[in-house]
Scaffold this active site. Structure first.
Site, PDB file in Angstrom:
ATOM      1  N   GLU A  71       4.752   6.751  -5.937  1.00  0.00           N
ATOM      2  CA  GLU A  71       5.158   7.340  -4.668  1.00  0.00           C
ATOM      3  C   GLU A  71       6.022   8.578  -4.923  1.00  0.00           C
ATOM      4  O   GLU A  71       7.018   8.506  -5.643  1.00  0.00           O
ATOM      5  CB  GLU A  71       5.944   6.320  -3.849  1.00  0.00           C
ATOM      6  CG  GLU A  71       5.177   5.041  -3.545  1.00  0.00           C
ATOM      7  CD  GLU A  71       6.093   3.924  -3.044  1.00  0.00           C
ATOM      8  OE1 GLU A  71       7.202   4.242  -2.559  1.00  0.00           O
ATOM      9  OE2 GLU A  71       5.703   2.753  -3.164  1.00  0.00           O
ATOM     10  N   LEU A 108       1.900   3.887  -0.416  1.00  0.00           N
ATOM     11  CA  LEU A 108       3.140   3.138  -0.529  1.00  0.00           C
ATOM     12  C   LEU A 108       2.816   1.646  -0.641  1.00  0.00           C
ATOM     13  O   LEU A 108       2.821   0.915   0.342  1.00  0.00           O
ATOM     14  CB  LEU A 108       4.039   3.417   0.687  1.00  0.00           C
ATOM     15  CG  LEU A 108       5.514   3.041   0.577  1.00  0.00           C
ATOM     16  CD1 LEU A 108       6.350   3.924   1.509  1.00  0.00           C
ATOM     17  CD2 LEU A 108       5.742   1.587   0.937  1.00  0.00           C
ATOM     18  N   GLU A 119       3.353  -1.260  -3.936  1.00  0.00           N
ATOM     19  CA  GLU A 119       3.633  -1.486  -5.351  1.00  0.00           C
ATOM     20  C   GLU A 119       2.539  -2.300  -6.042  1.00  0.00           C
ATOM     21  O   GLU A 119       2.242  -2.084  -7.222  1.00  0.00           O
ATOM     22  CB  GLU A 119       4.989  -2.176  -5.513  1.00  0.00           C
ATOM     23  CG  GLU A 119       6.179  -1.273  -5.283  1.00  0.00           C
ATOM     24  CD  GLU A 119       6.382  -0.879  -3.822  1.00  0.00           C
ATOM     25  OE1 GLU A 119       6.925   0.210  -3.557  1.00  0.00           O
ATOM     26  OE2 GLU A 119       5.995  -1.689  -2.941  1.00  0.00           O
ATOM     27  N   GLN A 127       9.181   3.124  -7.383  1.00  0.00           N
ATOM     28  CA  GLN A 127      10.240   4.061  -6.989  1.00  0.00           C
ATOM     29  C   GLN A 127      11.648   3.507  -7.167  1.00  0.00           C
ATOM     30  O   GLN A 127      12.567   4.242  -7.555  1.00  0.00           O
ATOM     31  CB  GLN A 127      10.018   4.501  -5.543  1.00  0.00           C
ATOM     32  CG  GLN A 127      10.812   5.710  -5.149  1.00  0.00           C
ATOM     33  CD  GLN A 127      10.328   6.272  -3.819  1.00  0.00           C
ATOM     34  OE1 GLN A 127      10.673   5.761  -2.765  1.00  0.00           O
ATOM     35  NE2 GLN A 127       9.506   7.310  -3.880  1.00  0.00           N
ATOM     36  N   HIS A 161      18.468   0.021  -3.199  1.00  0.00           N
ATOM     37  CA  HIS A 161      18.643   1.196  -4.036  1.00  0.00           C
ATOM     38  C   HIS A 161      19.666   0.973  -5.142  1.00  0.00           C
ATOM     39  O   HIS A 161      19.936   1.877  -5.928  1.00  0.00           O
ATOM     40  CB  HIS A 161      19.054   2.389  -3.169  1.00  0.00           C
ATOM     41  CG  HIS A 161      18.051   2.688  -2.097  1.00  0.00           C
ATOM     42  ND1 HIS A 161      18.182   2.219  -0.810  1.00  0.00           N
ATOM     43  CD2 HIS A 161      16.883   3.366  -2.130  1.00  0.00           C
ATOM     44  CE1 HIS A 161      17.154   2.613  -0.089  1.00  0.00           C
ATOM     45  NE2 HIS A 161      16.345   3.308  -0.868  1.00  0.00           N
TER      46      HIS A 161
END
Length: 950
Positions: free
Chosen positions: A635, A664, A666, A688, A737
């Site tokens: 991505e 998008l 995985e 990502q 994240h």
């Protein structure tokens, strides 16, 4: 009774009774002629299907027999699905196949077809293309039947050489057409012009004559084999040396050596046909007991060895019962829930990329930029298609949905993926029924995927539909799905009492659609064989299978843990080191000009100190230059250059075919990587964020890591998965994240886990991963600490001590970072305490060590670099040097890396004191609150002082 229909005895008795009740045709038929004027199959071809189906059925019965006295360990069979023999017949034996576990008849027919022992060969290329052309209209194509004999036309396949290479064909005037089966047919080889016509109306023999001066459509254009190494039949004693595998090649690995390869009894030449002058209608089928072992018998031996977990089983070596053989282009799959479908899509995309690359290279007359090493080559022909089969219940699985969606998504964008999905729909997932009409509605609704269908219990319908579907995929290089309605006989497996959840009427209806009986009816009605002759054929196959079953019981099993694990992930560090050194030699020598051009004259080693992100970017570019089969995708990696700029500029340098954005998903990203590696490329996909891996972890655990294990190294899927992750991002965070857990990766057998902390480690470690993938087929997870991507300073603001120079090619050998070796830093006297850490912990530990040095404490900081395999010897040595070890683990306390380090110390005989500091068992929150759950410099300093006080 109908309630007993799940028993092998009942199924066998009912088949015999139904066969005995068939009335013989009024006059005998010619096996070399169409079984009926409106049918595409000759009598000889129907007999081939029958032999494959019967062999499969007898294998199912043998599996139950073996299990009854604890000598067999697998009873999931193919009974009711034997129509897939016709699917195999309509394909080319060089089309890679990833098969559902009810594919016994497909496997048997593929083995006989590859050995040149059937009346089938690949359908005529141009003809089969036309059979599924757009002029037929979507409604007609959707029916699954084009009608008429044209869609099923075939041409004779000559006998191949004794050691065929994957992807090679041997048709030519020096090899006459060869029609041979386990039972020689009175009519002999088909030679007249009265046989079935090709789709353009030309007699089949005329087409063959016209092909004598033309290359086979399935053969490579160059003279070299397309496989990474010529794949000999398992156990043949022939092998290609492991050293000869081109760097970066995937797909079938070299055959095992003569000392270790499973033995395979060579099938003798087929018996010569009876006197051609004799009246074919006046002769009975010969006694099969006079016929020596053939390819069907060899296939039966393969399957039975799998059932009894024999170490001589040719693909998994006793580790599991799977369908697979490199020389048959059958890729082993262990999944029952369609997790192999994303890999199939990836293989299709890679096949098409390689085909177009080869064509473009020939037209241009020169290799594209980056071809410093050997160009990538697929183990299969350029016009091959990928076929993958699965059950109706699997249609609902997330992996299947991902594969269908990816294939359709790429088709919508104009990219070509030649994959044929084959859904074998028996209406049941063990005991859970597929709602009536659901599977058809689901498959028809998939955008970008052409729908074909047929009655999978009828050999003629199945063959016609497969010829049409495969021809359409082969011509248009686009995805299609073939929906075959089947039945399931004898339940899901041996322990399944299906009478508990199915009504007697349903069981009886399934029996009436027995695909083996359907083929027998076709043969008897056409006069090709009598019911008595077919029963003799059935019994002879049963006798052969029973005899082999008794033989394989006594074969050796895997005898030690070392034997079981031998093929999971072999490591050849000396060859990897040599590969890195050779890459440096090429880049500094013959490839220097191309390299300078790729970097626009601004070589990274002349750019001054680089950040971690910049170093990885430069190493990726150098990898693309040295590995022409390397592809980078994920991505936002192409146009944007990555969320953090790590892949910036790569698409501009190497083109959209080698650096591209994905959808998008995985699961699909990893599936593309798995298929690409299998097909001959060196994939470097990016997930990502580390946390996103959890959406797709089975593609690593259940698919990537098991390929060598379940194929005894015959297949491999080299791959380096880039995983930006870990915690400590400032101003941007939250759980997804700032994922700080590696637990999902740590216990995957054979998976290499790299975590570079410093720029001068990142490039050598990435080169080691790429070399390991190319040399050994290694699967690597390259975890990149996001918080360190752009870090410049170590101790004070502006000191620039976290930056590092990029090593030029002449220094790559000296800078090599071997897989499984740590890096050690000495601070002060380095005699008082040892800190073992990785990733973000390296920078924090060096800062803590500096503070301790001001107090007169000397520290050794050990950067693990490799989480798997752990550098155990380095850990124990450095810990023993001080007698005090502090393990700094930024992952969670439970299931964290520190647990493995402490265990390694204990197992390694370390006798000093040890302490661990780790992040708490919590998800990482947003903002400053993250500091409460993560390891800090203060915690490290405090831990060291506690050790010193003991």
């Amino acid at each position: 009774m109908l309630s007993d229909v799940t028993t092998p005895q009942d199924l066998d008795d009912r088949f015999r009774a139904a066969l005995a009740g068939l009335a013989d045709a009024p006059r005998p038929g010619d096996p070399g002629e169409p079984a009926r004027d409106d049918l595409p199959l000759t009598g000889a071809q129907l007999l081939d299907l029958f032999d494959a189906q019967v062999t499969s059925r007898q294998l199912d019965l043998a599996g139950r027999w073996l299990r009854s006295f604890d000598e067999g360990f697998y009873t999931i069979g193919s009974a009711g699905h034997e129509g897939n023999a016709a699917v195999a017949a309509a394909l080319r034996p060089t089309d890679p196949a990833l098969l559902h576990y009810r594919s016994g008849a497909f496997y048997c027919l593929r083995a006989a077809q590859a050995a040149g022992e059937t009346a089938f060969s690949a359908p005529d290329r141009a003809g089969s293309d036309r059979a599924g052309s757009d002029r037929a209209g979507s409604d007609r194509a959707g029916s699954g039947l084009a009608g008429g004999a044209s869609s099923g036309a075939v041409e004779e396949r000559p006998a191949p050489p004794s050691r065929p290479e994957v992807g090679a064909t041997t048709e030519g005037p020096e090899n006459p057409p060869h029609v041979a089966g386990p039972i020689a047919l009175p009519a002999g080889p088909v030679t007249g012009s009265s046989g079935p016509a090709t789709p353009d109306g030309t007699p089949a023999d005329a087409t063959r004559a016209g092909r004598d001066t033309e290359p086979s459509t399935g053969a490579p254009d160059d003279s070299e084999p397309k496989a990474a190494a010529g794949a000999a039949p398992a156990g043949s004693g022939s092998s290609a040396a492991a050293d000869e595998v081109p760097a970066g090649s995937g797909g079938p690995a070299p055959a095992a050596s003569a000392e270790t390869a499973p033995d395979r009894e060579a099938a003798p030449d087929a018996q010569a046909a009876p006197d051609a002058q004799a009246d074919p209608g006046a002769q009975a089928v010969p006694d099969v007991r006079e016929i020596a072992e053939d390819a069907y018998t060899g296939a039966a031996r393969d399957v039975l060895r799998g059932m009894v977990a024999s170490a001589r089983e040719p693909i998994a070596g006793g580790r599991h019962k799977v369908f697979g053989r490199a020389d048959l282009a059958v890729v082993p799959t262990t999944s029952t829930i369609a997790s192999h479908l994303p890999r199939a899509v990836g293989a299709g995309l890679a096949l098409e990329r390689l085909r177009r690359r080869e064509s473009a290279g020939r037209r241009a007359g020169a290799a594209p930029v980056g071809d410093v090493g050997h160009p990538p080559r697929s183990p299969w022909p350029p016009d091959a298609i990928v076929v993958c089969s699965f059950g109706d219940a699997s249609v609902n699985h997330a992996s299947a949905t991902a594969a269908f969606n990816t294939a359709g998504w790429y088709d919508h964008t104009g990219l070509r993926i030649p994959v044929l999905f084959v859904c074998e729909d028996n209406g049941l997932g063990i005991s859970v029924r597929s709602p009536k009409g659901w599977v058809e509605a689901t498959l028809r609704a998939k955008p970008g995927i052409r729908y074909f269908s047929a009655d999978g219990t009828d050999p003629v319908q199945t063959y016609q539909a497969t010829v049409e579907a495969a021809g359409w995929v082969r011509r248009h290089r686009r995805p299609a799905v073939l929906h075959l309605t089947t039945v399931r006989l004898m339940g899901h497996a041996g322990a399944d009492a299906e009478a508990a959840y199915r009504r007697p009427g349903e069981l009886a209806a399934d029996l009436a659609r027995d695909p083996v009986l359907a083929t027998a009816r076709r043969l008897v009605s056409a006069g090709v064989a009598s019911a008595e002759e077919l029963l003799a054929r059935y019994d002879e196959r049963g006798w052969q299978v029973r005899r082999i079953a008794e033989e394989v019981i006594d074969e050796p099993k895997l005898a030690s843990a070392a034997e079981v694990a031998a093929d999971i992930a072999p490591r050849r560090p000396a060859r990897v080191t040599r590969a890195v050194a050779d890459a440096g030699t090429r880049a500094a020598g013959a490839g220097a000009g191309v390299r300078a051009e790729a970097f626009g004259g601004r070589l990274p080693e002349r750019a001054g100190p680089l950040t971690l992100a910049q170093s990885i970017n430069a190493a990726l570019a150098d990898g693309m230059l040295d590995h022409p089969g390397m592809v980078v995708f994920g991505e936002d990696v192409a146009a944007k250059g990555g969320v953090y700029g790590v892949t910036k500029g790569l698409r501009d340098r190497f083109g959209a075919a080698r650096v591209f954005d994905t959808l998008l998903d995985e699961t699909s990203i990893l599936g593309l990587g798995l298929g690409a590696g299998l097909a001959g490329l060196l994939p470097v996909p990016e997930i990502q964020y580390l946390a996103y891996l959890h959406n797709a972890e089975d593609q690593l655990r259940g698919e990537a890591a098991t390929m060598r294990f379940f194929s005894s190294g015959a297949f491999r899927n080299p791959m380096v998965v880039r995983l930006p992750g870990l915690a400590y991002q400032e101003g941007f965070g939250g759980h997804f994240h700032n994922e700080n857990s590696l637990a999902v990766l740590r216990d995957v057998p054979g998976l290499v886990i790299a975590v570079p902390a410093r720029p001068d480690d990142a490039a050598p470690m990435l080169r080691a991963c790429l070399a390991g993938a190319a040399v050994d087929g290694t699967v690597c997870a390259f975890v990149e600490p996001i918080a360190l991507y752009h870090t410049r300073d170590l101790y004070t603001e502006g000191d620039g001590e976290w930056l590092a120079e990029y090593a030029g090619p002449e220094r790559w050998a000296a800078a090599h970072a071997p897989i499984g070796r740590a890096r050690v830093y000495g601070v002060g006297s380095a005699e008082d305490v040892t800190i073992v850490t990785f990733g973000n912990g390296v920078r924090m530990s060096l800062r803590a060590a500096s503070a301790l040095a001001e107090e007169g404490v000397g520290t050794r900081v050990v950067d693990l670099r490799w989480i798997a395999p752990l550098p155990v010897a380095d850990i124990v040595r450095e810990a023993s040097a001080t007698g005090r070890v502090l393990v700094v683990d930024e992952t969670r306390r439970s299931g964290g890396v520190g647990e493995g380090v402490i265990s390694a110390l204990v197992d390694g005989g370390y006798v000093g004191t040890a302490l661990r500091v780790a992040s708490i068992d919590s998800f990482v929150p947003l903002g400053p609150a993250a500091r409460h759950v993560l390891v800090s410099e203060e915690a490290i300093t405090h831990g060291a002082r506690t050790l010193l006080a003991r």
